[in-house]
Design a protein around this motif. Structure first.
Motif, PDB file in Angstrom:
ATOM      1  N   THR A 126      -2.554  65.524  40.763  1.00 38.17           N
ATOM      2  CA  THR A 126      -2.981  66.535  39.791  1.00 38.17           C
ATOM      3  C   THR A 126      -2.043  66.584  38.599  1.00 38.17           C
ATOM      4  OG1 THR A 126      -3.826  67.868  41.633  1.00 38.17           O
ATOM      5  CG2 THR A 126      -3.665  68.933  39.464  1.00 38.17           C
ATOM      6  N   PRO A 127      -2.530  66.147  37.422  1.00 38.63           N
ATOM      7  CA  PRO A 127      -1.679  66.180  36.236  1.00 38.63           C
ATOM      8  C   PRO A 127      -1.915  67.432  35.390  1.00 38.63           C
ATOM      9  CG  PRO A 127      -3.627  64.886  35.770  1.00 38.63           C
ATOM     10  CD  PRO A 127      -3.789  65.430  37.175  1.00 38.63           C
ATOM     11  N   ALA A 128      -0.934  67.734  34.564  1.00 38.90           N
ATOM     12  CA  ALA A 128      -1.090  68.716  33.494  1.00 38.90           C
ATOM     13  C   ALA A 128      -0.597  68.042  32.227  1.00 38.90           C
ATOM     14  CB  ALA A 128      -0.288  69.979  33.780  1.00 38.90           C
ATOM     15  N   LEU A 129      -1.334  68.203  31.130  1.00 42.04           N
ATOM     16  CA  LEU A 129      -0.985  67.528  29.879  1.00 42.04           C
ATOM     17  C   LEU A 129      -0.543  68.540  28.827  1.00 42.04           C
ATOM     18  CD1 LEU A 129      -3.848  64.876  29.519  1.00 42.04           C
ATOM     19  CD2 LEU A 129      -1.511  64.519  30.331  1.00 42.04           C
ATOM     20  N   TYR A 130       0.491  68.173  28.089  1.00 39.35           N
ATOM     21  CA  TYR A 130       1.030  69.038  27.050  1.00 39.35           C
ATOM     22  C   TYR A 130       1.286  68.227  25.784  1.00 39.35           C
ATOM     23  CZ  TYR A 130       2.081  72.081  31.045  1.00 39.35           C
ATOM     24  OH  TYR A 130       1.987  72.845  32.183  1.00 39.35           O
ATOM     25  N   LEU A 131       1.043  68.850  24.656  1.00 42.05           N
ATOM     26  CA  LEU A 131       1.448  68.283  23.379  1.00 42.05           C
ATOM     27  C   LEU A 131       2.753  68.944  22.964  1.00 42.05           C
ATOM     28  CD1 LEU A 131      -1.875  68.199  21.293  1.00 42.05           C
ATOM     29  CD2 LEU A 131      -0.678  66.243  22.308  1.00 42.05           C
ATOM     30  N   TYR A 132       3.715  68.117  22.556  1.00 41.73           N
ATOM     31  CA  TYR A 132       4.995  68.616  22.046  1.00 41.73           C
ATOM     32  C   TYR A 132       5.185  68.146  20.613  1.00 41.73           C
ATOM     33  CZ  TYR A 132       7.038  70.234  26.496  1.00 41.73           C
ATOM     34  OH  TYR A 132       7.321  70.920  27.643  1.00 41.73           O
ATOM     35  N   THR A 133       5.626  69.022  19.751  1.00 39.16           N
ATOM     36  CA  THR A 133       6.123  68.624  18.441  1.00 39.16           C
ATOM     37  C   THR A 133       7.645  68.700  18.500  1.00 39.16           C
ATOM     38  OG1 THR A 133       5.847  70.906  17.658  1.00 39.16           O
ATOM     39  CG2 THR A 133       4.095  69.331  17.120  1.00 39.16           C
ATOM     40  N   MET A 134       8.315  67.707  17.905  1.00 38.47           N
ATOM     41  CA  MET A 134       9.769  67.626  18.018  1.00 38.47           C
ATOM     42  C   MET A 134      10.385  67.295  16.662  1.00 38.47           C
ATOM     43  SD  MET A 134      10.000  65.655  21.718  1.00 38.47           S
ATOM     44  CE  MET A 134      11.255  66.728  22.442  1.00 38.47           C
ATOM     45  N   ASN A 135      11.620  67.728  16.461  1.00 36.05           N
ATOM     46  CA  ASN A 135      12.315  67.429  15.212  1.00 36.05           C
ATOM     47  C   ASN A 135      12.995  66.067  15.290  1.00 36.05           C
ATOM     48  OD1 ASN A 135      14.706  67.771  16.703  1.00 36.05           O
ATOM     49  ND2 ASN A 135      14.983  69.884  15.995  1.00 36.05           N
ATOM     50  N   LYS A 136      13.770  65.729  14.255  1.00 38.08           N
ATOM     51  CA  LYS A 136      14.394  64.413  14.186  1.00 38.08           C
ATOM     52  C   LYS A 136      15.422  64.187  15.295  1.00 38.08           C
ATOM     53  CE  LYS A 136      13.740  63.783   9.222  1.00 38.08           C
ATOM     54  NZ  LYS A 136      14.410  63.573   7.902  1.00 38.08           N
ATOM     55  N   LYS A 137      15.930  65.266  15.856  1.00 36.85           N
ATOM     56  CA  LYS A 137      16.896  65.156  16.948  1.00 36.85           C
ATOM     57  C   LYS A 137      16.206  65.247  18.310  1.00 36.85           C
ATOM     58  CE  LYS A 137      20.801  67.003  14.314  1.00 36.85           C
ATOM     59  NZ  LYS A 137      21.868  68.042  14.272  1.00 36.85           N
ATOM     60  N   HIS A 138      14.890  65.158  18.308  1.00 36.07           N
ATOM     61  CA  HIS A 138      14.071  65.197  19.524  1.00 36.07           C
ATOM     62  C   HIS A 138      14.190  66.529  20.258  1.00 36.07           C
ATOM     63  CE1 HIS A 138      13.785  60.982  18.636  1.00 36.07           C
ATOM     64  NE2 HIS A 138      15.054  60.792  18.870  1.00 36.07           N
ATOM     65  N   GLN A 139      14.435  67.590  19.510  1.00 40.11           N
ATOM     66  CA  GLN A 139      14.417  68.927  20.079  1.00 40.11           C
ATOM     67  C   GLN A 139      13.011  69.512  19.906  1.00 40.11           C
ATOM     68  OE1 GLN A 139      16.960  70.227  21.777  1.00 40.11           O
ATOM     69  NE2 GLN A 139      18.153  68.379  21.375  1.00 40.11           N
TER      70      GLN A 139
END
Length: 207
Positions: A126-139
């Protein structure tokens, strides 16, 4: 051109700060600026050659890119493409503990913000999918859940379907299907876009 201008300003600043101090001449500061310029060039060459001081930065920059649009595939996430296992030290970048089982792929950037599609395996199937937006430092800047499913033994199952256009119009529809039902019923639909500062913003939607 911008780098050259920046280095010139740096040189002028150093000369200004040195007023009244005759220990260093112009050649000294020119040599200092040359050293800074060489360090920047070496860093850029290392990046182009896939040589990184930080292995986590290397992992982020070498993720496979999945093009848009994307449409729902249910729990069969492998249909989307090749997810890559998230290394344990990178789990914290997504707000997860070290023992979480995560996979990820890169999506096209938006407003110079990195976009990552993250898969959390809630159990073996069972998966769950998420979209992440990140800055240049991958935060992480923001996060949006686009797929998960829940099963209730007494009532039935709820799950999401989603569609992401090439312009990052993200539509998420939540369905419920009872044990005796032939067709699922839609419970709600939401639409999001990504703002210039990397936030997921909900937009009006008509069904």
């Amino acid at each position: 051109m911008k780098k050259a201008t920046g280095l010139t300003l740096l040189l002028l600043a150093l000369l200004t700060l040195s007023c009244g101090n005759k220990k260093h001449d112009l050649a000294y500061y020119e040599q200092m600026v040359d050293s800074i310029r060489r360090a920047e060039q070496v860093k850029e060459i290392q990046k182009q050659a896939n040589i990184y001081e930080n292995p986590i930065e290397a992992w982020f920059d070498t993720l496979r890119l999945h093009t848009l649009p994307i449409q729902t595939v249910g729990a069969d996430i492998e249909i989307l493409g090749n997810f890559v296992a998230v290394p344990v030290p990178a789990n914290e970048y997504f707000g997860y503990p070290a023992d979480a089982h995560l996979k990820a792929m890169a999506l096209p950037s938006m407003y110079r913000k990195q976009v990552i599609l993250l898969c959390e395996m809630q159990d073996s199937i069972t998966p769950a999918l998420y979209l992440y937006t990140m800055n240049k430092k991958h935060q992480p800047i923001d996060m949006l859940n686009i797929y998960h499913q829940e099963t209730n033994e007494d009532h039935g199952m709820t799950y999401n379907e989603y569609f992401i256009t090439s312009h990052y119009e993200i539509t998420i529809m939540r369905y419920f299907k009872g044990h005796e039902a032939v067709k699922p019923q839609i419970e709600e639909a939401r639409r999001y876009t990504i703002s210039k500062d990397g936030m997921f913003e909900e937009q009006p939607i008509e069904l």
